[in-house]
Design an enzyme around this catalytic site. Structure first.
Site, PDB file in Angstrom:
ATOM      1  N   ASN A   1      -2.265   0.028   6.791  1.00  0.00           N
ATOM      2  CA  ASN A   1      -1.757  -1.250   7.311  1.00  0.00           C
ATOM      3  C   ASN A   1      -0.821  -1.978   6.340  1.00  0.00           C
ATOM      4  O   ASN A   1      -0.649  -3.189   6.416  1.00  0.00           O
ATOM      5  CB  ASN A   1      -2.932  -2.140   7.745  1.00  0.00           C
TER       6      ASN A   1
ATOM      7  N   GLU B   1      -9.675 -10.004  -8.217  1.00  0.00           N
ATOM      8  CA  GLU B   1      -8.665  -8.963  -7.999  1.00  0.00           C
ATOM      9  C   GLU B   1      -7.481  -9.106  -8.951  1.00  0.00           C
ATOM     10  O   GLU B   1      -6.917  -8.107  -9.409  1.00  0.00           O
ATOM     11  CB  GLU B   1      -8.192  -9.023  -6.540  1.00  0.00           C
TER      12      GLU B   1
ATOM     13  N   TYR C   1     -12.337  -1.697  -4.469  1.00  0.00           N
ATOM     14  CA  TYR C   1     -12.932  -1.960  -3.150  1.00  0.00           C
ATOM     15  C   TYR C   1     -14.457  -1.866  -3.170  1.00  0.00           C
ATOM     16  O   TYR C   1     -15.072  -1.542  -2.154  1.00  0.00           O
ATOM     17  CB  TYR C   1     -12.354  -0.984  -2.110  1.00  0.00           C
TER      18      TYR C   1
ATOM     19  N   LYS D   1       0.818  -1.219   0.000  1.00  0.00           N
ATOM     20  CA  LYS D   1       0.000   0.000   0.000  1.00  0.00           C
ATOM     21  C   LYS D   1       0.857   1.277   0.000  1.00  0.00           C
ATOM     22  O   LYS D   1       2.059   1.225   0.285  1.00  0.00           O
ATOM     23  CB  LYS D   1      -0.951  -0.044   1.198  1.00  0.00           C
TER      24      LYS D   1
ATOM     25  N   HIS E   1      -2.191  -5.462   1.335  1.00  0.00           N
ATOM     26  CA  HIS E   1      -3.478  -6.105   1.070  1.00  0.00           C
ATOM     27  C   HIS E   1      -3.246  -7.543   0.638  1.00  0.00           C
ATOM     28  O   HIS E   1      -2.283  -7.834  -0.065  1.00  0.00           O
ATOM     29  CB  HIS E   1      -4.209  -5.366  -0.065  1.00  0.00           C
TER      30      HIS E   1
HETATM   31  P1  DAT Z   1      -8.574  -6.645   5.168  1.00  0.00           P
HETATM   32  O1  DAT Z   1      -7.709  -5.692   4.384  1.00  0.00           O
HETATM   33  O2  DAT Z   1      -7.860  -7.208   6.361  1.00  0.00           O
HETATM   34  O3  DAT Z   1      -9.200  -7.710   4.303  1.00  0.00           O
HETATM   35  P2  DAT Z   1     -11.176  -5.352   5.179  1.00  0.00           P
HETATM   36  O4  DAT Z   1     -11.434  -6.058   3.884  1.00  0.00           O
HETATM   37  O5  DAT Z   1     -12.192  -5.486   6.254  1.00  0.00           O
HETATM   38  O6  DAT Z   1      -9.756  -5.785   5.793  1.00  0.00           O
HETATM   39  O7  DAT Z   1     -10.998  -3.804   4.887  1.00  0.00           O
HETATM   40  C1  DAT Z   1     -10.252  -3.359   3.760  1.00  0.00           C
HETATM   41  C2  DAT Z   1      -9.336  -2.236   4.189  1.00  0.00           C
HETATM   42  O8  DAT Z   1     -10.136  -1.140   4.642  1.00  0.00           O
HETATM   43  C3  DAT Z   1      -8.422  -2.566   5.373  1.00  0.00           C
HETATM   44  O9  DAT Z   1      -7.224  -3.201   4.976  1.00  0.00           O
HETATM   45  C4  DAT Z   1      -8.174  -1.203   5.946  1.00  0.00           C
HETATM   46  C5  DAT Z   1      -9.481  -0.474   5.725  1.00  0.00           C
HETATM   47  N1  DAT Z   1     -10.340  -0.570   6.925  1.00  0.00           N
HETATM   48  C6  DAT Z   1     -11.092  -1.626   7.310  1.00  0.00           C
HETATM   49  N2  DAT Z   1     -11.736  -1.378   8.460  1.00  0.00           N
HETATM   50  C7  DAT Z   1     -11.371  -0.129   8.803  1.00  0.00           C
HETATM   51  C8  DAT Z   1     -11.673   0.709   9.913  1.00  0.00           C
HETATM   52  N3  DAT Z   1     -12.485   0.303  10.907  1.00  0.00           N
HETATM   53  N4  DAT Z   1     -11.100   1.945   9.951  1.00  0.00           N
HETATM   54  C9  DAT Z   1     -10.272   2.368   8.963  1.00  0.00           C
HETATM   55  N5  DAT Z   1      -9.942   1.616   7.899  1.00  0.00           N
HETATM   56  C10 DAT Z   1     -10.474   0.405   7.823  1.00  0.00           C
HETATM   57 MG    MG Z   2     -10.593  -7.636   2.774  1.00  0.00          MG
END
Ligand code: DAT
Ligand code: MG
Length: 142
Positions: free
Chosen positions: A113, A127, A50, A10, A116
């Protein structure tokens, strides 16, 4: 069985010059890189990638962040690549990610974070096709 998954280093990690260290962790964990490129997504492209999160409270922040700078997009191949890569990256929130995982090592917040990874085989197929054409992927014996 050998699988393919999509990884994205990222914008936060690219900005912090962590591409090399993250790729080292990925290849040392046994993943074969079968596709790789640098992409700077538009806001609209990030929203499309997304799409499953459209409407969630973090969607705006997420897509603004993911389009804020270049990312490294990779297709990784390995036995059980999808599940094993999710284990290697760790929980979404770096403070909850297990020690030694990429998000624990390099992530700074739940949004920023570092990396991905596709969450299922179905997501991985979608994807990978989002970013790569077949000519951009090399063959790797299973
Ligand atoms: P992951 O990337 O672990 O699959 P996800 O699909 O639930 O997690 O969410 C996609 C991305 O969105 C994640 O990497 C970071 C962001 N995100 C998710 N939940 C969030 C939150 N509560 N606050 C801020 N960013 C968030
Ligand atoms: Mg996800």
């Amino acid at each position: 069985m050998s699988q393919r998954t999509l990884a994205i280093i990222k914008p936060d990690a690219v900005r912090r010059k962590l591409i090399g260290e993250i790729i080292t962790a990925i290849t040392q964990a046994g993943f074969h890189i079968v596709g790789l490129k640098l992409v700077h997504m538009t806001k609209e492209q990030a929203e499309s990638f997304y799409d499953v999160h459209r409407g969630r409270f973090f969607f705006e922040e997420l897509t603004r962040f993911m389009s804020s700078g270049p990312v490294v997009v990779m297709v990784l191949q390995k036995e059980q690549a999808v599940e094993d890569f999710r284990s290697l990256i760790g929980a979404t929130d770096p403070t909850e990610a297990a020690a030694g995982t990429i998000r624990h090592r390099f992530g700074t917040s739940k949004g920023e974070n570092a990396i991905h990874g596709s969450d299922s085989l179905e997501s991985a197929e979608r994807e990978i096709a989002f970013f790569f054409s077949s000519i951009e992927l090399v063959d790797h014996a299973p």
